[in-house]
Write an enzyme that holds these catalytic residues in place. Structure first.
Site, PDB file in Angstrom:
ATOM      1  N   GLY A 210     -14.303  -4.163 -19.410  1.00  0.00           N
ATOM      2  CA  GLY A 210     -13.939  -3.180 -20.441  1.00  0.00           C
ATOM      3  C   GLY A 210     -12.612  -2.546 -20.119  1.00  0.00           C
ATOM      4  O   GLY A 210     -11.844  -3.063 -19.304  1.00  0.00           O
ATOM      5  N   ASN A 211     -12.317  -1.434 -20.770  1.00  0.00           N
ATOM      6  CA  ASN A 211     -11.092  -0.698 -20.446  1.00  0.00           C
ATOM      7  C   ASN A 211     -11.326   0.790 -20.692  1.00  0.00           C
ATOM      8  O   ASN A 211     -12.386   1.189 -21.157  1.00  0.00           O
ATOM      9  CB  ASN A 211      -9.901  -1.248 -21.252  1.00  0.00           C
TER      10      ASN A 211
END
Ligand code: CTP
Length: 406
Positions: A210-211
């Site tokens: 993810g980020n």
């Protein structure tokens, strides 16, 4: 901002929820509305006129005439002064009288004279609320165009629990804002798609790539465009946010592939799209069915995700507007301009991580908007809500220009 400068008449009838009308008046004034209050005689038993007069900055109207000097309180001029009339709380008695046209107090005569949109926020005990008579009265009022801000479930003054609590003042204001956005907003009649938040690319049942994107910027843009009357299709990766405006339709996705499929389905029905999502560029080639156990080193095989912006840039018609974001750490202008052209965008919103207060996980942002002609406009550091308004202004201009060229 749609309530700014609006004349709003608040009608307070006699129920325990009358204390909440003080908060309602404050919320309306905070949004720049001018407020006058009309109370039923019974309402004075629940909240003092002095409180409401102080908050609304106007004397409270209760009687047909002022007993001190005989001055006439004209319900007709009140009715024509108002841009909106909101009766909150609306008791079962007041609703019944409104539905049948009884006019035995100033709140009711004003209702019969009002030419503006009328909102009611019912508040009563659960059995009164559920009674067929009340239900029929509400239906009658709705059929005549009155907007009912539905009562909520919860603890009631009687000690019972159920449906009958007046809607929270913030929700009543929201219903009023939505009404005016739908009828008067500059973007009325347009449909705009937004992508927001991060994407999660599954590695196994418990892990993902993810980020740090929170989705805050995209959600702020969605609310801002809805407040201007646009029907918003918000496609969101995993975030903690919820939507406020009833003009926003939320489609929740997790992966870039799901976001891509939703965007391709929705974009052809829209006049514009703002792609603010931080889409993962790669996803694991395969998602393991079971949790991967670790035995020393491990290599993940990643494959590229589809580029939503680039695909929409290819499909975009001459009348559609496409807006992208670029979050850069170096060579900002050069990189952003490259993306603008490669993805066939109408403009790109650049934020640089070199700027303090810009980017993910903060409430502020500092943007530069680069147009298709390469011209860059720099904005100062602002809250994300203010930045959303700047982006919405630029989008509105671009959409209008396209329309006039058609
Ligand atoms: N974007 C997208 N789909 C992707 C990647 C990006 O729609 N798979 C969109 C983003 O929402 C943004 C714009 O494209 O509006 C630019 O995103 P960014 O991640 O900065 O660009 P990339 O093309 O992925 O370039 P890089 O990550 O190499 O900087």
């Amino acid at each position: 901002m749609i309530l700014k400068g609006k004349h709003i008449l608040v009608g307070v009838s006699g129920g325990i929820a009358a204390y909440k009308s003080a908060m309602l008046i404050r919320e309306l004034i905070r949004r720049g509305a001018e407020v006058q209050v009309v109370m039923t005689p019974m309402a004075k038993q629940f909240i003092t006129p002095l409180t409401l007069a102080t908050l609304s900055k106007h004397p409270i109207l209760v009687d047909f005439f002022d007993p001190e000097n005989g001055a006439w309180n004209s319900h007709v001029s009140l009715g024509t002064w108002a841009d909106a009339y909101v009766v909150a709380p609306a008791t079962a008695n007041t609703l019944a009288k409104m539905a049948t046209g009884i006019a035995d107090n100033l709140l009711l005569t004003t209702y019969l004279s009002a030419r503006c949109p009328v909102f009611v926020a019912p508040a009563m005990d659960l059995d009164m609320m559920a009674h067929p008579a009340t239900r029929l009265n509400l239906l009658t009022l709705q059929e005549r165009g009155v907007v009912v801000v539905d009562a909520a479930e919860g603890e009631l003054a009687s000690g019972l629990s159920g449906k009958g609590r007046m809607a929270e003042p913030a929700d009543i204001v929201l219903a009023m804002q939505d009404y005016f956005s739908r009828t008067e907003g500059l973007l009325c009649g347009s449909r705009i798609m937004i992508t927001a938040g991060p994407t999660y690319e599954k590695i196994d049942p418990v892990r993902f790539i993810g980020n740090y994107s929170s989705g805050k910027m995209g959600y702020a843009i969605a609310e801002e465009l809805a407040s201007r009357g646009a029907e918003v299709e918000l496609i969101s990766g995993p975030t903690k946010f919820s939507v406020q405006s009833s003009l926003i339709k939320l489609t929740k996705v997790e992966s870039a592939r799901q976001m891509y499929e939703a965007a391709l389905r929705i974009f052809p029905t829209c006049h514009a799209a703002v792609l603010s999502a931080a889409v993962a560029d790669f996803a694991p080639a395969e998602c393991a069915d079971e949790k991967i156990k670790h035995h020393g080193e491990m290599t993940l095989h990643l494959v590229p995700n589809p580029d939503i912006a680039a695909e929409l840039g290819r499909q975009k018609t001459a009348s559609q507007t496409l807006v992208g974001f670029a979050l850069e750490t170096n060579d900002e202008m050069h990189n952003a301009q490259g993306k603008l052209q490669a993805k066939n965008l109408d403009f790109i919103v650049l934020n640089s991580l070199a700027d303090k207060g810009a980017g993910f996980m903060v409430d502020t942002n500092k943007i530069t908007i680069i147009g298709a002609d390469g011209e860059a406009t720099e904005y100062p550091l602002k809250t994300k809500v203010e930045v959303a308004a700047d982006i919405a202004d630029r989008l509105t201009d671009t959409m209008n220009n396209k329309q006039t060229r058609e």
